[in-house]
Design an enzyme around this catalytic site. Sequence first.
Site, PDB file in Angstrom:
ATOM      1  N   CYS A   1      10.660   7.669  -3.631  1.00  0.00           N
ATOM      2  CA  CYS A   1      10.408   8.141  -2.252  1.00  0.00           C
ATOM      3  C   CYS A   1       9.482   7.395  -1.663  1.00  0.00           C
ATOM      4  CB  CYS A   1       9.795   9.741  -2.666  1.00  0.00           C
ATOM      5  SG  CYS A   1       9.342  10.490  -1.064  1.00  0.00           S
TER       6      CYS A   1
ATOM      7  N   CYS B   1       6.722   8.867   0.154  1.00  0.00           N
ATOM      8  CA  CYS B   1       5.527   9.555  -0.636  1.00  0.00           C
ATOM      9  C   CYS B   1       4.731   8.491  -1.123  1.00  0.00           C
ATOM     10  CB  CYS B   1       6.184  10.231  -1.738  1.00  0.00           C
ATOM     11  SG  CYS B   1       7.625  11.184  -1.528  1.00  0.00           S
ATOM     12  N   ASP B   2       5.207   7.074  -1.447  1.00  0.00           N
ATOM     13  CA  ASP B   2       4.659   6.278  -2.362  1.00  0.00           C
ATOM     14  C   ASP B   2       4.386   4.921  -2.173  1.00  0.00           C
ATOM     15  OD1 ASP B   2       4.660   8.427  -4.338  1.00  0.00           O
ATOM     16  OD2 ASP B   2       6.267   7.594  -5.236  1.00  0.00           O
TER      17      ASP B   2
END
Length: 307
Positions: A134, A137-138
Amino acid sequence: MEAVRCLIIGSGPAGYTAAIYTSRANLAPVLYEGIQPGGQLTITTEVENFPGYPNGISGTAMMEELHAQAARFGADIRRGIVTACDLSKRPYKVTIDDKTEIASETIIIATGASAKFLGLPDEQKYAGLGVSACATCDGFFYRKKVVAVVGGGDSACEEAMYLAGLASKVYLIVRKDYLRASQIMQDRVQNHPNIEVLFNTNTLGLFGEQFVEGAHLVRTIGGKEEKFDIAIDGFFLAIGHKPNSDVFKHYLERDENGYIKTTWGTTRTNIPGVYAAGDVADPNYRQAVVAAGMGCVAAIEVERFLS
Ligand SMILES: Cc1cc2nc3c(=O)[nH]c(=O)nc-3n(C[C@H](O)[C@H](O)[C@H](O)COP(=O)(O)OP(=O)(O)OC[C@H]3O[C@@H](n4cnc5c(N)ncnc54)[C@H](O)[C@@H]3O)c2cc1C
């Protein structure tokens, strides 16, 4: 057979949010947690983009708080996996762990989606230590670092473009000798100064002392193999997701990838009283706050449906 008014399937942000709303509305919801209590966020380290946590929070701690919040209002949270269902008429019937049947007037499906991995042992070894599925997300953790994205479709190109805005360099590892993405995405990726596309290339493994420090790759052209390594700090998979919707496939309309179809702007499925919230119905965003929002929408729709 036990009969309830509202059954929630799944214990990620969508399921727990639906449980908070439906229990506060006095609908006495029953929620089955499934094989992964707390959902996908329990396998990540830090969540920094969920509103309300200015210093970030561990994924597990966040999901424990959501669980506690749903339990506080009386949601009946149970261990168990839905293994079969009969949605042909109301009340709908669901089988838990191949043995117990439960009937419900309404159902909120919040069973999430799982990212696809290549199947390399190193993906497990470095999970949370440089391997991610992701970018949204990261990606922030890889500012000014070097990363690789695996995949050749639109989402891989989108992830590569997103990461190219953060990282100093992005390798896009593509199995075939072409990108499957739309022409406009191909052009963007191939013209981006921070992105290098490695065609005909597969990943053999990852290396690094504790965190990912590089990848072993192989390029195959005309049957000739050339093995080489690249130095990277992050390895992002973008080869698709599998929505956990198979158990409902005989009744619910799904798209070609298995995402449950909902009426635009709602969580309504093709069956009245059956709603789908979170990643299982969201091919586009797949974020915790979106899943939680969809769980809220589904709960309010259940309440209106029952009254
Ligand atoms: C490593 C990682 C890091 C991430 N980091 C972030 C982040 O920082 N920020 C962010 O916003 N998003 C992040 N995401 C995405 C986020 O986790 C998802 O968008 C979110 O969890 C989706 O919530 P959901 O409620 O739809 O489903 P999920 O969290 O996927 O939960 C699905 C639930 O359904 C249950 N279930 C499945 N099948 C059945 C069944 N047959 N019977 C009963 N239960 C079932 C599972 O046990 C699970 O509890 C990350 C994802 C991953 C994998």
